[in-house]
Scaffold this active site. Structure first.
Site, PDB file in Angstrom:
ATOM      1  CE1 TYR A   1       0.094   0.477  -7.641  1.00 15.20           C
ATOM      2  CE2 TYR A   1      -0.988   0.533  -9.774  1.00 15.20           C
ATOM      3  CZ  TYR A   1      -0.933   0.912  -8.458  1.00 15.20           C
ATOM      4  OH  TYR A   1      -1.918   1.729  -7.945  1.00 15.20           O
TER       5      TYR A   1
ATOM      6  CB  ILE B   1      -7.086   9.773  -7.326  1.00 13.75           C
ATOM      7  CG1 ILE B   1      -7.623   8.337  -7.236  1.00 13.75           C
ATOM      8  CG2 ILE B   1      -7.728  10.632  -6.243  1.00 13.75           C
ATOM      9  CD1 ILE B   1      -7.214   7.604  -5.968  1.00 13.75           C
TER      10      ILE B   1
ATOM     11  CG  ASP C   1       9.855  -0.731   5.439  1.00 12.74           C
ATOM     12  OD1 ASP C   1       8.972  -0.929   4.575  1.00 12.74           O
ATOM     13  OD2 ASP C   1      11.044  -1.047   5.267  1.00 12.74           O
TER      14      ASP C   1
END
Length: 248
Positions: A160, A190, A62
């Site tokens: 983000y 991508i 994690d």
């Protein structure tokens, strides 16, 4: 710099770009420690890397948990010490809600994954280098950012975008680090399987306003080049259909 016989940690290596990078490095003679929250996916990546006849290991991690990051760094030390680090793992806040609608603990975790995690793992990587003696090559770190950091105007996940912008500035601020060359790649969209599905769902007018998807191999080439030759602080932007552009 010849990358053969070195050990690379690749985060988010269980799928997508992380797997592409890990497998490509193995084909260059690099041993790989594939870290991912999905243990089975990490195992699959390690198995694919071993097909290139190099050593490869998987570890379930994690990446937002400090204890588990330290365990990852410890595993790398047990394997002789990592020479290369690719901070690839990242992503939006899970679920449809993003900042400011997402709860604080959710968007804070996104900040951690995309900025704090690569910073802490880079610190642990540098500490590992300091403990080693007789190294003859300069170690290298590549951070995978996003063009979300460079856009102007509204963006679907502000947390983000902010974290990736911070990751770019972290990279340039580390230009003076002597123990390892810290660099970054800033790709657009991508061409991984999910992106192709999303691209196909767009209408012709929407697609016409966007650059083409970036082949994953182009991103991998940029990462490998930075690991081998990139000077500290270098940031390379990748836009579909265009040549790589050095930002810093």
């Amino acid at each position: 710099m010849d990358l053969r016989y070195q050990l690379a940690i690749v985060t988010g290596a269980g799928s997508g770009l992380g797997r592409e990078i890990a497998v490509a490095l193995s084909r260059l003679g690099v041993a790989v420690l594939a870290a991912d929250r999905d243990a089975d996916a990490a195992d699959d990546t390690a198995r694919m890397a071993r097909e290139a006849r190099v050593a490869a290991w998987a570890m379930r991690v994690d990446l937002t948990d400090d204890v588990e990051l330290r365990l990852l760094a410890g595993r790398a030390r047990d394997l002789g010490g990592a020479d290369l680090l690719v901070n690839n793992a990242g992503g939006w806040t899970p679920g449809p809600a993003q900042y400011p609608d997402a709860p604080a603990e959710a968007w804070s975790r996104t900040l951690d994954l995309n900025l704090r995690t690569p910073m802490l793992l880079t610190q642990l990587f540098l500490e590992g280098l300091a403990e080693r003696r007789g190294r003859r090559t300069t170690a290298a770190v590549v951070n995978i950012a996003s063009d979300a950091a460079l856009r102007e105007g509204a963006y679907g996940s502000p947390e983000y975008a902010a974290a990736k912008a911070g990751l770019i500035r972290f990279t340039t601020a580390m230009a003076g680090e002597r123990a390892a060359r810290v660099t970054a790649v800033v790709p657009g969209w991508i061409g991984l399987p999910r992106a192709h599905e999303q691209w196909a769902a767009l209408d012709a007018q929407e697609r016409a306003g966007l650059p083409p998807l970036i082949p994953p191999a182009e991103v991998v080439r940029a990462v490998v080049d930075l690991l081998a030759h990139g000077p500290g602080g270098r940031v390379v932007e990748l836009v579909g259909g265009c040549q790589p552009r050095v930002l810093a």
